[in-house]
Design an enzyme around this catalytic site. Structure first.
Site, mmCIF file in Angstrom:
data_model
loop_
_atom_site.group_PDB
_atom_site.id
_atom_site.type_symbol
_atom_site.label_atom_id
_atom_site.label_comp_id
_atom_site.label_asym_id
_atom_site.label_seq_id
_atom_site.Cartn_x
_atom_site.Cartn_y
_atom_site.Cartn_z
ATOM 1 N N LYS A 275 1.025 -1.652 -0.081
ATOM 2 C CA LYS A 275 0.024 -0.281 0.252
ATOM 3 C C LYS A 275 0.390 0.731 -0.178
ATOM 4 C CE LYS A 275 -4.299 -1.954 2.284
ATOM 5 N NZ LYS A 275 -4.806 -1.663 1.984
ATOM 6 N N ARG A 349 -10.118 -11.697 2.087
ATOM 7 C CA ARG A 349 -10.666 -13.126 1.601
ATOM 8 C C ARG A 349 -10.427 -13.506 1.485
ATOM 9 N NH1 ARG A 349 -11.770 -9.640 -3.621
ATOM 10 N NH2 ARG A 349 -10.937 -8.007 -2.393
HETATM 11 N N1 BES Z 1 -7.633 -3.718 4.299
HETATM 12 C C1 BES Z 1 -8.476 -3.596 3.098
HETATM 13 C C2 BES Z 1 -9.523 -2.878 2.774
HETATM 14 C C3 BES Z 1 -9.604 -1.345 3.637
HETATM 15 C C4 BES Z 1 -9.406 -0.311 3.642
HETATM 16 C C5 BES Z 1 -10.121 -1.138 5.093
HETATM 17 C C6 BES Z 1 -9.352 1.010 3.518
HETATM 18 C C7 BES Z 1 -9.647 -0.305 5.089
HETATM 19 C C8 BES Z 1 -10.090 1.072 5.031
HETATM 20 C C9 BES Z 1 -8.396 -4.835 2.066
HETATM 21 O O1 BES Z 1 -7.494 -6.070 2.508
HETATM 22 C C10 BES Z 1 -8.152 -4.257 1.090
HETATM 23 O O2 BES Z 1 -6.455 -3.858 0.978
HETATM 24 N N2 BES Z 1 -8.382 -3.926 -0.334
HETATM 25 C C11 BES Z 1 -8.136 -4.183 -1.754
HETATM 26 C C12 BES Z 1 -8.431 -4.797 -2.627
HETATM 27 C C13 BES Z 1 -8.113 -4.959 -3.735
HETATM 28 C C14 BES Z 1 -6.406 -4.841 -3.636
HETATM 29 C C15 BES Z 1 -8.872 -5.657 -5.073
HETATM 30 C C16 BES Z 1 -8.488 -2.494 -1.322
HETATM 31 O O3 BES Z 1 -9.566 -2.449 -1.131
HETATM 32 O O4 BES Z 1 -8.367 -1.578 -2.754
HETATM 33 MN MN MN Z 2 -5.804 -5.747 1.933
#
Ligand code: BES
Ligand code: MN
Ligand code: ZN
Length: 527
Positions: A275, A349
């Site tokens: 990230k 997931r």
């Molecule tokens: N934990 C994150 C989702 C999230 C983002 C929670 C911001 C709280 C605040 C999750 O694991 C994630 O990174 N999801 C990705 C999925 C994508 C790679 C398909 C996302 O939402 O960007």
């Molecule tokens: Mn994630």
């Protein structure tokens, strides 16, 4: 802060908090106080153009004619529209306001009319709940705070004609507040303090409430074939854990339980699909789903719910390292289905896939509900107002919406469907772990649905990414960890399971027949 109940009387010190109904109708206690102060209350309301609007608040310092330090007037809105939530907001607003002031003691008087939709006792109990929820503060790491900066409030009494009955009515609500408190604490803790092993440590005294707490380590999970969960964990120096909490409160201890499954990513760096650094600190609360499951178990056992419940938390840390999973890796889940990991940041997931399967394999639940801070996309869709709800069952979806409305934790249903499911097709495995950019929250839910073994098992997924952490204070939810989901699911259990005598509705008391589609081998894998 200690909350107690007492008979209505104007106290001789501290703060007195009074409810004021819309159209300026003073209640019995407010009228008495108005007389004692030579009409000061009525004049102050008029000067402020305060007509009792819900949530509005007016503070009078050192009122004349009494020895009170302060009178706080809080609007309740229209008397006929008063609900439990109105009273919770009243109690919460009082504590929020007094917290910044310096009173050590306060008396709360809802001062409802005799024909209010809520009894005096219920009103007192819910005001106490609101006050308790608002009193949460995570100040463990503030070592330099001056006494004047800390809330001074130590004792709060809610005044009511029948204090004993109010105390009784408050007991189950207080148990729920304690569950909320546990969740908020777990979610607030930084990731160097709460990680998979320490999360389990922090909940082990739930055993005192009659909950069986069991922890599966890496070795056990490997034996069970949880390749997806373990793949996420493999980049971290912190070993993963699967936490299983069981509570049997139904008369029939063999009745199929309702299962709650929580995403417990104690830190989500994204892994190799790392990230951006701005805001990455928020990913300490990527274990929000697991935090809710733990707090919910505490709430249900604490109020001795008449239901069999099992809570499972998939606990991992998602880190990049030389041992981390790579984009393109293929993992095999406990179900036997294989996943091509396109993006290591879509890790929640993967964790849930194995925990959902394990929950069904071992417990044959009547209902299964998962909670996860799963997608950023749900924040774009619904913001912080609603959690995303996905379900294969209209009755369960309806019950969740209703429960959410009742406790102020609202959910909004989004669709599932074949076309979305197709977006997960992989060239080399049974599925990819991400779709394209479209409908990101839905494709995530579709992925989870592939791990619901029997399509007749009522399942719901709550995407709580937008509601787990709040940037601003609300009356009963101070900013920070909200514990969204604890009150909602506590209410759901009351509405759907307990109202049915502790056994699950709709599926007969043993739930499903144990033979999922395709049957299973002794290792639990689908054959
Ligand atoms: N934990 C994150 C989702 C999230 C983002 C929670 C911001 C709280 C605040 C999750 O694991 C994630 O990174 N999801 C990705 C999925 C994508 C790679 C398909 C996302 O939402 O960007
Ligand atoms: Mn994630
Ligand atoms: Zn995540």
């Amino acid at each position: 802060m200690k909350v107690s109940f007492a008979k209505p009387a104007i106290p001789d010190k501290g703060a007195l908090v009074l409810g004021v109904r819309e159209e300026n109708l003073l209640g019995a206690v407010a009228t008495e106080l108005d007389e004692l102060t030579g009409g000061q209350i009525g004049r102050a309301l008029k000067a402020e153009r305060f007509k009792g609007e819900g949530g509005k608040c007016l503070v009078l310092n050192a009122p004349h004619g009494v020895t009170l330090d302060r009178v706080v007037l809080i609007g309740l809105g229209k008397p006929e529209a008063i609900t439990a939530t109105t009273l919770e907001t009243f109690g919460g607003t009082a504590v929020g306001r007094l917290g910044a002031l310096g009173d050590e003691t306060a008396a709360l008087v809802p001062d409802l009319p005799g024909d209010a939709p809520l009894s005096d006792v219920e009103a007192a109990a819910h005001a106490a709940l609101g006050a308790t929820l608002a009193g949460f503060r995570f100040d463990r790491y503030r070592t330099k705070e001056k006494p004047d900066e800390k809330p001074a409030l130590r004792k709060l009494s809610v005044l009511c004609d029948d204090p004993n009955a109010a105390k009784k009515a408050f007991a189950p609500l207080e148990a729920v507040a304690e569950g909320v408190d546990l969740t908020r604490t777990l979610v607030s803790e930084p990731a160097n303090v709460v990680y998979p092993e320490s999360f389990c440590e922090q909940v082990k005294d739930l055993a005192d409430l009659g909950i069986t707490v069991e922890v599966l380590d890496e070795q056990k999970m490997r034996k069970l074939g949880m390749g997806a969960l373990l793949g996420v964990a493999q980049g971290s120096a912190r070993p993963p854990r699967l936490l299983v909490m069981e509570y049997k409160g139904a008369k029939d201890k063999d009745a199929a339980p309702i299962a709650f499954v929580g995403k417990g990513v104690t830190f989500d760096s994204g892994g190799i699909s790392i990230k951006p650094s701005a805001g990455m600190e928020d990913m300490k609360w990527d274990m929000g789903g697991a935090g809710v499951v733990a707090g919910l178990m505490k709430a249900l056992a604490g109020r001795k719910a008449n239901a069999n419940v099992v809570g499972l938390c998939g606990l991992v840390e998602n880190m990049p390292s030389g041992t981390a999973q790579r984009p393109g890796d293929v993992v095999e889940t406990m179900s036997g289905q294989t996943v091509e990991v396109i993006n290591t940041d879509a890790e929640g997931r993967l964790v849930l896939a194995d925990v959902l399967w394990y929950a069904q394999d071992r417990f044959k639940p009547s209902h299964i509900i998962d909670l996860a801070t799963l997608t950023g996309a749900i924040i774009i869709s619904l913001g912080g107002e609603h959690a995303g709800l996905f379900s294969n069952n209209d009755d369960l979806a309806e019950a969740l919406s209703e429960a959410g409305g009742g406790v102020g934790e609202k959910v909004w249903r989004l669709p599932l469907g074949e076309a979305y499911d197709k977006m997960l097709r992989s060239d080399i495995a049974d599925m990819k772990n991400v779709g394209n950019r479209e409908a990101g929250s839905i494709t995530a839910a579709q992925f989870l649905q592939r791990y619901i073994r029997d399509k007749d098992t009522p399942w719901a997924h709550l995407d709580i990414a937008g509601v787990t952490w709040s940037k601003k204070d609300k009356p009963t939810v101070p900013k920070g960890a909200t514990a969204f989901g604890v009150r909602l699911l506590d209410r759901l259990v009351a509405d759907v399971i307990e109202s049915d005598g502790g056994a699950a509705k709709g599926k007969g008391k043993n739930g499903k027949d144990g033979k999922g589609k395709g049957g299973k081998g002794k290792d639990g894998k689908k054959k």
